[in-house]
Design a protein around this motif. Structure first.
Motif, mmCIF file in Angstrom:
data_model
loop_
_atom_site.group_PDB
_atom_site.id
_atom_site.type_symbol
_atom_site.label_atom_id
_atom_site.label_comp_id
_atom_site.label_asym_id
_atom_site.label_seq_id
_atom_site.Cartn_x
_atom_site.Cartn_y
_atom_site.Cartn_z
ATOM 1 N N ARG A 317 -29.208 -16.669 -27.619
ATOM 2 C CA ARG A 317 -27.800 -16.850 -27.234
ATOM 3 C C ARG A 317 -27.643 -17.306 -25.791
ATOM 4 O O ARG A 317 -26.610 -17.865 -25.416
ATOM 5 C CB ARG A 317 -27.023 -15.543 -27.423
ATOM 6 C CG ARG A 317 -26.807 -15.130 -28.858
ATOM 7 C CD ARG A 317 -25.774 -14.029 -28.948
ATOM 8 N NE ARG A 317 -26.172 -12.841 -28.196
ATOM 9 C CZ ARG A 317 -26.834 -11.807 -28.719
ATOM 10 N NH1 ARG A 317 -27.168 -11.821 -29.998
ATOM 11 N NH2 ARG A 317 -27.150 -10.769 -27.978
ATOM 12 N N ALA A 318 -28.650 -17.057 -24.975
ATOM 13 C CA ALA A 318 -28.536 -17.322 -23.542
ATOM 14 C C ALA A 318 -28.688 -18.811 -23.242
ATOM 15 O O ALA A 318 -29.391 -19.539 -23.950
ATOM 16 C CB ALA A 318 -29.599 -16.534 -22.783
ATOM 17 N N PRO A 319 -28.021 -19.299 -22.183
ATOM 18 C CA PRO A 319 -28.258 -20.685 -21.745
ATOM 19 C C PRO A 319 -29.665 -20.793 -21.174
ATOM 20 O O PRO A 319 -30.160 -19.863 -20.535
ATOM 21 C CB PRO A 319 -27.196 -20.896 -20.656
ATOM 22 C CG PRO A 319 -26.895 -19.528 -20.148
ATOM 23 C CD PRO A 319 -27.040 -18.598 -21.330
ATOM 24 N N HIS A 320 -30.320 -21.914 -21.411
ATOM 25 C CA HIS A 320 -31.705 -22.068 -20.980
ATOM 26 C C HIS A 320 -31.810 -23.193 -19.969
ATOM 27 O O HIS A 320 -31.954 -24.361 -20.319
ATOM 28 C CB HIS A 320 -32.622 -22.320 -22.181
ATOM 29 C CG HIS A 320 -32.612 -21.201 -23.171
ATOM 30 N ND1 HIS A 320 -33.131 -19.959 -22.883
ATOM 31 C CD2 HIS A 320 -32.118 -21.126 -24.428
ATOM 32 C CE1 HIS A 320 -32.976 -19.166 -23.925
ATOM 33 N NE2 HIS A 320 -32.357 -19.840 -24.868
ATOM 34 N N GLU A 321 -31.711 -22.819 -18.710
ATOM 35 C CA GLU A 321 -31.824 -23.790 -17.634
ATOM 36 C C GLU A 321 -33.287 -23.942 -17.239
ATOM 37 O O GLU A 321 -34.074 -23.004 -17.361
ATOM 38 C CB GLU A 321 -31.016 -23.321 -16.423
ATOM 39 C CG GLU A 321 -29.521 -23.214 -16.701
ATOM 40 C CD GLU A 321 -28.916 -24.539 -17.131
ATOM 41 O OE1 GLU A 321 -29.398 -25.583 -16.647
ATOM 42 O OE2 GLU A 321 -27.975 -24.533 -17.944
#
Length: 333
Positions: A317-321
């Motif tokens: 679910r987390a953004p992956h920068e």
């Protein structure tokens, strides 16, 4: 994630490998996600082979079944080794079987207390995995780490050469098991030299997202003062050091690739785009002790699996920068 193709690095940690089972189980539910390659040491190697074997048999659902079958078999083996229930209930002071074995190894070597080299894990992996199929038609690259005893060097075995011996070598704790001989060379647990090895993953292929699943606490809230606690923390530091060093080397390789902008080779271009991710397991494994790595009761393993699934769901679910590999090392507050 911009990429739906993953490389996986699976750390070893005995029974804590059931946490990785849960992570993989949740990842395998993602219909668009594909795993290009996986590396592991010890329990990480077991999970890697279970993943590849199951995928070869029945795709993602087959991989989920193979992982569940493997860990169910582990818990069944462990049930045989547990103290009788009556003894546990009447003698609560009795140490757990895992702690009992750890204490035993301080005075006797495997050659002394297990001269016949009886290892139930051999039977288990021979029954669970089709090594011939993996060698001829693995659906992904698989890299298994072991440590050459005499030289202390890391040995990495690929899917096209895997046998039960390679897997047993990767999980061979020298205080508990006889060294495993491969090509005339004795081998111990791969976690001593590559936990897990990352360079085979990044040296070839198309994936640019590398996901690490650590199993050993990178940080402890307290400084141990008793003998068992000190031994346990030393083991954690030892088994984590190889990963941290390789992450540092990977960060340097990335920085060099970005500085050499004129280099258009496939490997250099891939290093520039490489993104390293980590499932944050520290809160979970930080509450456990070294003794837990030798516990394999069904309820304990399934609880770890459920925690692993939850951690993977959070990661998905987390953004992956993009992040540099070296930033994965947590710093004390």
């Amino acid at each position: 994630m911009s990429s739906k193709l993953l490389m996986l690095g699976l750390q070893g940690g005995g029974a804590l490998g059931a946490l990785t089972w849960g992570v993989l189980d949740r990842l395998l539910e993602e219909p668009d996600l594909r795993i290009e390659s996986v590396s592991g040491a010890s329990a990480g190697a077991m999970n890697a082979v279970a993943l590849a074997h199951g995928w070869a048999v029945g795709g993602a659902s087959g991989a989920r079944r193979a992982l569940e079958d493997f860990w169910n078999a582990v818990s069944e083996c462990a049930a045989i080794a547990q103290w009788p229930h009556d003894l546990q209930s009447t003698a609560p002071w009795m140490p757990s079987p895992g702690r009992f074995m750890l204490g035993w190894t301080r005075f006797f070597s495997p050659a002394q207390f297990n001269p016949l080299d009886i290892n139930p894990l051999r039977t288990l992996v021979e029954r669970q995995f089709d090594f011939a199929r993996l060698r001829s038609a693995s659906p992904m690259r698989v890299f298994v780490a072991a440590t050459a005893v005499r030289s202390g060097a890391l040995r990495v075995f690929a899917e096209h050469e895997l046998t039960p011996d390679h897997l047993l070598a990767s999980a061979c704790l020298p205080a508990l098991h006889h060294a495993v001989t491969i090509d005339g060379e004795a081998h111990w647990d791969g976690g001593y030299t590559g936990n897990p090895p990352l360079f085979p993953l990044t040296d070839s292929g198309r994936a640019v997202d590398l996901l690490l699943v650590p199993l050993l606490p990178s940080m402890r809230a307290e400084v141990p003062t008793d003998v068992d606690g000190i031994r346990a923390r030393l083991a954690e530091i030892h088994f984590n050091t190889t990963l941290l060093r390789e992450l540092d080397a990977l960060a340097i390789a990335q920085r060099t690739a970005r500085e050499h902008w004129w280099d258009l080779s496939a490997r250099t271009r891939r290093l520039r785009r490489l993104r390293v991710h980590r499932i944050d397991t520290n809160a979970c494994v930080g509450a456990l002790t070294l003794d837990h790595t030798l516990q394999a009761g069904s309820s304990f393993l399934r609880d770890l699996r459920d925690q692993g699934r939850a951690l993977a769901a959070t990661w998905l679910r987390a953004p992956h920068e993009p992040r540099a590999p070296a930033t994965l090392t947590p710093q004390p507050a």
